[in-house]
Design a protein around this motif. Structure first.
Motif, mmCIF file in Angstrom:
data_model
loop_
_atom_site.group_PDB
_atom_site.id
_atom_site.type_symbol
_atom_site.label_atom_id
_atom_site.label_comp_id
_atom_site.label_asym_id
_atom_site.label_seq_id
_atom_site.Cartn_x
_atom_site.Cartn_y
_atom_site.Cartn_z
ATOM 1 N N ASP A 50 -13.053 -26.786 -90.741
ATOM 2 C CA ASP A 50 -13.554 -28.002 -90.096
ATOM 3 C C ASP A 50 -13.115 -27.981 -88.638
ATOM 4 O OD1 ASP A 50 -14.448 -30.486 -89.331
ATOM 5 O OD2 ASP A 50 -12.921 -31.588 -90.427
ATOM 6 N N PRO A 51 -13.965 -27.497 -87.736
ATOM 7 C CA PRO A 51 -13.567 -27.403 -86.335
ATOM 8 C C PRO A 51 -13.494 -28.758 -85.633
ATOM 9 C CG PRO A 51 -15.841 -26.749 -86.589
ATOM 10 C CD PRO A 51 -15.299 -26.990 -87.973
ATOM 11 N N GLY A 52 -14.006 -29.817 -86.289
ATOM 12 C CA GLY A 52 -13.920 -31.145 -85.705
ATOM 13 C C GLY A 52 -14.909 -31.352 -84.582
ATOM 14 N N GLU A 53 -14.624 -32.358 -83.800
ATOM 15 C CA GLU A 53 -15.475 -32.693 -82.671
ATOM 16 C C GLU A 53 -14.604 -33.178 -81.527
ATOM 17 O OE1 GLU A 53 -17.983 -35.554 -84.591
ATOM 18 O OE2 GLU A 53 -16.553 -37.168 -84.297
ATOM 19 N N ARG A 54 -15.206 -33.272 -80.371
ATOM 20 C CA ARG A 54 -14.511 -33.793 -79.192
ATOM 21 C C ARG A 54 -15.194 -35.085 -78.790
ATOM 22 N NH1 ARG A 54 -13.337 -28.077 -76.150
ATOM 23 N NH2 ARG A 54 -11.542 -27.586 -77.427
ATOM 24 N N ARG A 55 -14.394 -36.122 -78.622
ATOM 25 C CA ARG A 55 -14.903 -37.439 -78.240
ATOM 26 C C ARG A 55 -14.458 -37.727 -76.816
ATOM 27 N NH1 ARG A 55 -13.284 -40.436 -83.902
ATOM 28 N NH2 ARG A 55 -14.534 -39.029 -85.185
ATOM 29 N N PHE A 56 -15.395 -38.155 -75.994
ATOM 30 C CA PHE A 56 -15.145 -38.393 -74.575
ATOM 31 C C PHE A 56 -15.380 -39.857 -74.236
ATOM 32 C CE2 PHE A 56 -16.330 -34.006 -75.075
ATOM 33 C CZ PHE A 56 -15.557 -33.314 -74.174
ATOM 34 N N TRP A 57 -14.574 -40.360 -73.309
ATOM 35 C CA TRP A 57 -14.749 -41.704 -72.770
ATOM 36 C C TRP A 57 -14.650 -41.636 -71.256
ATOM 37 C CZ3 TRP A 57 -12.333 -40.932 -77.366
ATOM 38 C CH2 TRP A 57 -12.700 -41.746 -78.431
ATOM 39 N N ARG A 58 -15.584 -42.260 -70.569
ATOM 40 C CA ARG A 58 -15.451 -42.496 -69.130
ATOM 41 C C ARG A 58 -15.158 -43.980 -69.002
ATOM 42 N NH1 ARG A 58 -19.976 -40.347 -66.690
ATOM 43 N NH2 ARG A 58 -18.837 -38.398 -66.733
ATOM 44 N N LEU A 59 -14.066 -44.310 -68.315
ATOM 45 C CA LEU A 59 -13.636 -45.703 -68.275
ATOM 46 C C LEU A 59 -12.980 -46.062 -66.963
ATOM 47 C CD1 LEU A 59 -10.375 -45.244 -68.852
ATOM 48 C CD2 LEU A 59 -11.184 -45.011 -71.177
ATOM 49 N N THR A 76 -10.611 -34.118 -82.381
ATOM 50 C CA THR A 76 -10.332 -34.568 -83.749
ATOM 51 C C THR A 76 -9.641 -33.495 -84.580
ATOM 52 O OG1 THR A 76 -12.516 -33.911 -84.563
ATOM 53 C CG2 THR A 76 -12.285 -36.167 -83.748
ATOM 54 N N ALA A 77 -9.853 -32.227 -84.278
ATOM 55 C CA ALA A 77 -9.232 -31.153 -85.053
ATOM 56 C C ALA A 77 -7.719 -31.109 -84.835
ATOM 57 C CB ALA A 77 -9.861 -29.809 -84.701
#
Length: 88
Positions: A50-59, A76-77
Motif C-alpha cells: 500500500d504505497p498510500g497517497e500524498r495530500r497537499f494543502w495550500r493555506l 499517508t504511507a
C-alpha cells in the motif's frame, strides 16, 4: 515569489484539515485553506503493498501579526508532514 523547503513539521488537524503547525520553532495558526488536492503514489516504483497517497494543502497561516501562504504535504504511507513551499 515562492521558495521550496521540504522541512519536516508538526501539524494539528481538526475535521481532516490542518489548523496549526510548527515550523522552525514557530507556531502558525491556519487562517484559510485555499486549496486541497490528493495525489496517488506511484505504486510501481515501490515494493510496499500500500504505497498510500500524498495530500497537499495550500493555506494562509499566521504567527502573531505576520501571515503568509504555505504549501503543506502529508504522506499517508509514512505519516510524515512537510512544509514544501512558502510564498513571500
Amino acid at each position: 515569489m515562492s521558495r521550496l523547503y521540504g522541512d519536516p513539521i508538526e501539524v494539528w488537524i481538526r475535521d481532516g484539515q490542518p489548523v496549526q503547525f510548527v515550523w522552525r520553532d514557530r507556531l502558525y495558526a491556519v487562517r484559510e485553506v485555499q486549496d486541497h488536492w490528493v495525489v496517488a503514489r506511484e505504486w510501481w516504483k515501490t515494493s510496499d503493498s500500500d504505497p498510500g497517497e500524498r495530500r497537499f494543502w495550500r493555506l494562509v497561516a499566521a504567527t502573531g501579526r505576520e501571515s503568509g501562504t504555505y504549501e503543506l504535504r502529508f504522506d499517508t504511507a509514512g505519516g510524515d508532514w512537510l512544509l514544501l513551499r512558502a510564498w513571500d
